[in-house]
Design a protein around this motif. Structure first.
Motif, PDB file in Angstrom:
ATOM      1  N   THR A 155     -15.072   2.703  -5.130  1.00  0.00           N
ATOM      2  CA  THR A 155     -16.416   3.158  -5.515  1.00  0.00           C
ATOM      3  C   THR A 155     -16.819   2.648  -6.899  1.00  0.00           C
ATOM      4  OG1 THR A 155     -15.473   5.213  -6.367  1.00  0.00           O
ATOM      5  CG2 THR A 155     -16.354   5.264  -4.127  1.00  0.00           C
ATOM      6  N   ARG A 156     -15.999   1.829  -7.501  1.00  0.00           N
ATOM      7  CA  ARG A 156     -16.256   1.346  -8.863  1.00  0.00           C
ATOM      8  C   ARG A 156     -16.462   2.551  -9.803  1.00  0.00           C
ATOM      9  NH1 ARG A 156     -20.752  -1.985  -8.260  1.00  0.00           N
ATOM     10  NH2 ARG A 156     -19.563  -3.439  -7.027  1.00  0.00           N
ATOM     11  N   ALA A 157     -15.524   3.462  -9.755  1.00  0.00           N
ATOM     12  CA  ALA A 157     -15.627   4.728 -10.489  1.00  0.00           C
ATOM     13  C   ALA A 157     -15.529   4.523 -12.001  1.00  0.00           C
ATOM     14  CB  ALA A 157     -14.511   5.666 -10.023  1.00  0.00           C
ATOM     15  N   SER A 158     -16.013   5.520 -12.725  1.00  0.00           N
ATOM     16  CA  SER A 158     -15.802   5.481 -14.165  1.00  0.00           C
ATOM     17  C   SER A 158     -15.554   6.894 -14.674  1.00  0.00           C
ATOM     18  CB  SER A 158     -16.944   4.768 -14.879  1.00  0.00           C
ATOM     19  OG  SER A 158     -18.206   5.153 -14.444  1.00  0.00           O
ATOM     20  N   LYS A 169     -14.244  -1.671 -12.566  1.00  0.00           N
ATOM     21  CA  LYS A 169     -14.525  -3.117 -12.607  1.00  0.00           C
ATOM     22  C   LYS A 169     -13.763  -3.822 -13.726  1.00  0.00           C
ATOM     23  CE  LYS A 169     -18.623  -4.110 -14.692  1.00  0.00           C
ATOM     24  NZ  LYS A 169     -18.163  -4.724 -15.966  1.00  0.00           N
ATOM     25  N   GLY A 206     -15.705  -1.684  -5.635  1.00  0.00           N
ATOM     26  CA  GLY A 206     -17.078  -1.258  -5.360  1.00  0.00           C
ATOM     27  C   GLY A 206     -17.540  -1.576  -3.952  1.00  0.00           C
ATOM     28  N   ALA A 207     -16.680  -2.178  -3.129  1.00  0.00           N
ATOM     29  CA  ALA A 207     -17.080  -2.517  -1.758  1.00  0.00           C
ATOM     30  C   ALA A 207     -16.926  -1.323  -0.818  1.00  0.00           C
ATOM     31  CB  ALA A 207     -16.282  -3.712  -1.243  1.00  0.00           C
ATOM     32  N   GLY A 423     -24.654   5.066 -10.975  1.00  0.00           N
ATOM     33  CA  GLY A 423     -23.846   4.511 -12.057  1.00  0.00           C
ATOM     34  C   GLY A 423     -22.378   4.467 -11.722  1.00  0.00           C
ATOM     35  N   GLU A 424     -21.938   5.412 -10.848  1.00  0.00           N
ATOM     36  CA  GLU A 424     -20.486   5.488 -10.609  1.00  0.00           C
ATOM     37  C   GLU A 424     -20.081   6.132  -9.297  1.00  0.00           C
ATOM     38  OE1 GLU A 424     -19.160   7.625 -14.075  1.00  0.00           O
ATOM     39  OE2 GLU A 424     -19.847   9.569 -13.330  1.00  0.00           O
ATOM     40  N   HIS A 425     -21.013   6.717  -8.555  1.00  0.00           N
ATOM     41  CA  HIS A 425     -20.633   7.387  -7.305  1.00  0.00           C
ATOM     42  C   HIS A 425     -20.618   6.442  -6.114  1.00  0.00           C
ATOM     43  CE1 HIS A 425     -22.064  11.554  -8.976  1.00  0.00           C
ATOM     44  NE2 HIS A 425     -20.982  11.099  -9.566  1.00  0.00           N
ATOM     45  N   GLY A 426     -21.425   5.399  -6.161  1.00  0.00           N
ATOM     46  CA  GLY A 426     -21.505   4.465  -5.039  1.00  0.00           C
ATOM     47  C   GLY A 426     -22.668   4.778  -4.110  1.00  0.00           C
ATOM     48  N   ILE A 427     -22.829   3.923  -3.104  1.00  0.00           N
ATOM     49  CA  ILE A 427     -23.967   4.003  -2.180  1.00  0.00           C
ATOM     50  C   ILE A 427     -23.623   4.836  -0.948  1.00  0.00           C
ATOM     51  CG2 ILE A 427     -25.500   2.643  -0.681  1.00  0.00           C
ATOM     52  CD1 ILE A 427     -26.117   2.263  -3.648  1.00  0.00           C
TER      53      ILE A 427
END
Lengths: 467, 467
Positions: A155-158, A169, A206-207, A423-427
């Protein structure tokens, strides 16, 4: 090859694959309703769509085996870590098999001299940091939940430390992934930088599991700073707090954390965590550095905050006081819920250029008032990212509708400010329409990539993009 | 659709496209031999393969127009910035059209409060920093050449500041690109972080123009630090210098620059820049922070260096002394050449995990001795990246063969150490075989992506991967 419709179930294929997996994995394969539902999405407003079966894997090779079975029979695959994602990422709208990676939780190597480590995807961030405790190193990315590192990459978390240490990332050096055809691919070597071909690492980060299943990660680590100080500072209004953030970032103070809580959230935190902070927009701050460095940073911040009307700024290096402060911040979600027991939080995730943050938060507060919602705000404001927790009775369709209106308005506003709906949760499933608003023509490129890598659309179908 | 063979020329298509472009662009289109050769690759050992024509574009729309013409007639496109890449990136092995972006050199916006700017791809890094001078901001990425920012993004460039500020991967917020079908795509919004779909920004950064033509970039900027100090420290051997680097990075000192020059390179620099540094393996260092901070950092470094036998460490904050020091470092290339006038430098680009750096450099020095080459070494050693400049008489095939042997050995050694054959130069034509050694099965995924986005293989064919 034609793209299968993600939403039509391939009943025959699913039945066949379930049979093969049941035989192969025995007790490590389950079709019980409870297990399936737990592996669908349960923490948000999005309806649970359970997979048809769950397989508990132990190795990259086992993942490849499951993927090959599913690929052969055109059956969807949904990778599962801890189930803490927020946008329906784990739902199975066309059925299929959930691959539970939580037992792949070994820390395979720590390289202190290289400031990196190699982990399996089921390792959670807290487990990693416990393991690292004696090395003087830590892994900085901290979403609210104790998520799995594979899920965080997906999810490309932060989280709160991203302002200083970046997001997933920035902190994944390479990945091993099982691709939709069962091939096992390592995206890069362990060097700190590389110009060797397409950045497949960042393509998979993030995929959201739509391009492959992550089965191993090499992560960057950070040295635990010699000194850490933390503090809290309240402001007359959200604008003053945001302007303080802008000036602080511009001044070059290397903030480790700079978090905004609005008045309502502060009221909730005081009640929940038994504190007596002023009930006003408040920044929670943390400074990392040498002993002299954190003192200097905190003093510089204090001067800036004072210019913008910030009051009562005090800071501490005492471990216990810092822990109490950040516990309150980390409990913000539960504190919010306690404002209205029995509800669930409908979380938004706008992120805008810093210069637009105050406007975006102010507009959001107006929306909340207009819609008559109870919805405290917390934000990773150093990055321009903030969350609204709209407290919703999920059984009341009118309330849910209002929350969805709020989410749509916030997303549109953020996009209009050259920001993002996430910003960080994803789609996941929940934000696909907003992604179209946000990036328009770029979605054709995303679709081309998806179709090329996953021509059968078996990898977590129905997420990110409509094909 | 079948993939065209990159190496076969489509004579009819090229003739037709040249005719259309000549008519459309008039004096901004050239087929003169001098212009064409200048737009092929001229700075390395790789043979120049000039394009058939060069078009000098002024806007994203013009790029899209050129791409549409070339797409219609199946003609290769090679984007051109300043021509400073090193691995044959600009060659036209199947002919085609070079799109010269150097006149797209406007700085479209600077957002000081957001620490970002929007530029056209022909802006060079020095021009951007001159423009920023009065804002208190700077752009940190500094490859040796005054490269264009579009080209730097395309090769995922870095330089001496990467240890602190990252590479182009970390400093591009979004891109606008013309895709191979002429579509204009913006990869992301201007927010500092995002989880909105596939990371197309990072897919195009490092794609070497093989997936699209970058026509606009939003870049992160940094605040110019309050204080900068710099110093030089020599060591008894390369191992001691490398071990000092490891200990320094581990200690958490936020090094801005930490560069290694070997004994031969120091001898060259002393002669070329009229200096009298000890002729021994030497680290060039820079510290960024507050006045107190850089003092503290430099002192801490000094203590670490002393443990490893580092001598004569002195540091300065004086602008003039710093400039002299870094001028010597930046002139290292010319200094190297002056060791053997009339030769060219054959540059290698290994990058390995920090713990393997001393071994890798030592093995490389043994190779150089064994092959009887004159080849000084400089390195961005905080990242584990180092370059050998093998000084070669390009008219002597035996020497060129030796340099290629050296390059092959260095690449194989780096790959064997879980490192990469290229830390920052890219693959181009020169390193395709090494990329296969390095990432093996991942190349199939890269090929799938390339074919999906550029099914005709018209975007800079023959670079990165063999299709």
């Amino acid at each position: 090859m034609a793209i299968a419709d993600a939403l039509s179930r391939n009943e025959d294929g699913i039945a066949t694959a379930l049979g093969i997996l049941a035989q192969r994995f025995g007790e490590r394969f389950s079709t019980s309703a409870a297990v399936r539902e737990q592996h669908g999405h349960t923490t948000t407003w999005i309806t649970n769509q359970p997979p048809d079966g769950v397989v508990f894997v132990h190795s990259t090779e086992e993942v490849a085996e499951v993927v090959r079975v599913c690929a052969e029979h055109h059956v969807p695959i949904i990778p599962f870590g801890t189930g803490s994602s927020l946008e329906g990422h784990l739902n199975a709208p066309a059925g299929g098999v959930s691959i539970d990676l939580s037992a792949m939780n070994r820390i395979l190597a720590v390289h202190p001299e290289d400031l990196d480590c190699v982990v399996e995807p089921g390792v959670t961030r807290k487990k990693l940091n416990e393991h690292l405790r004696d090395t003087g190193l830590f892994f900085p990315i901290d979403p609210g939940a104790d998520a799995s590192l594979g899920g965080m990459a997906s999810t490309r978390a932060s989280g709160t430390n991203a302002v200083r240490y970046g997001t997933m990332k920035d902190n994944v050096l390479n990945l091993t992934a099982v691709m939709p055809d069962g091939a096992i691919v390592r995206t890069a070597q362990r060097a700190k930088k590389t110009s060797a071909g397409y950045d497949l690492t960042r393509l998979l980060v993030g995929a959201e599991g739509t391009l492959g299943v992550i089965t191993e990660l090499t992560l960057r680590l950070q040295g635990i700073p010699e000194a850490i100080s933390a503090g809290v500072c309240s402001f007359p209004d959200v604008e003053s707090a945001c302007n303080t953030v802008i000036a602080t970032i511009q001044s070059g103070i290397p903030m480790a954390r700079i978090e905004l809580l609005d008045t309502l959230q502060m009221r909730a935190c005081n009640a929940y965590s038994k504190l007596d902070y002023p009930e006003a927009p408040t920044l929670f701050l943390e400074f990392h550095g040498t002993t002299a460095g954190v003192k200097e940073q905190a003093e510089l911040f204090g001067e800036i905050a004072e210019e913008f009307g910030g009051g009562n700024f005090s800071w501490t290096t005492h471990q216990e006081d810092r822990a109490k402060l950040w516990q309150a911040r980390h409990d913000a979600y539960w504190a919010a819920i306690s404002l209205r027991p029995g509800t669930k939080a409908f979380a938004t995730d706008a992120c805008v250029p810093l210069s637009r943050l105050a406007d975006c938060v102010r507009g959001t507060m107006d929306d909340i008032a207009e819609l008559g919602l109870i919805a405290p705000i917390v934000g990773h404001v150093g990055d321009g990212n903030f969350h609204v927790s709209a407290l919703i009775d999920m059984n009341d369709p009118a309330e849910l509708e209002k929350a969805q209106q709020l989410s749509a308005r916030i997303s549109a506003r953020a996009i209009g400010m050259d920001g993002t709906c996430t910003g960080e949760h994803g789609i996941g499933q929940g934000k696909r329409a907003y992604l179209e608003q946000e990036l328009g023509p770029a979605l054709d490129v995303m679709r081309a990539v998806k179709r090329a890598i996953d021509p059968q659309n078996i990898m977590n179908p129905g997420k990110i993009i409509r094909l």
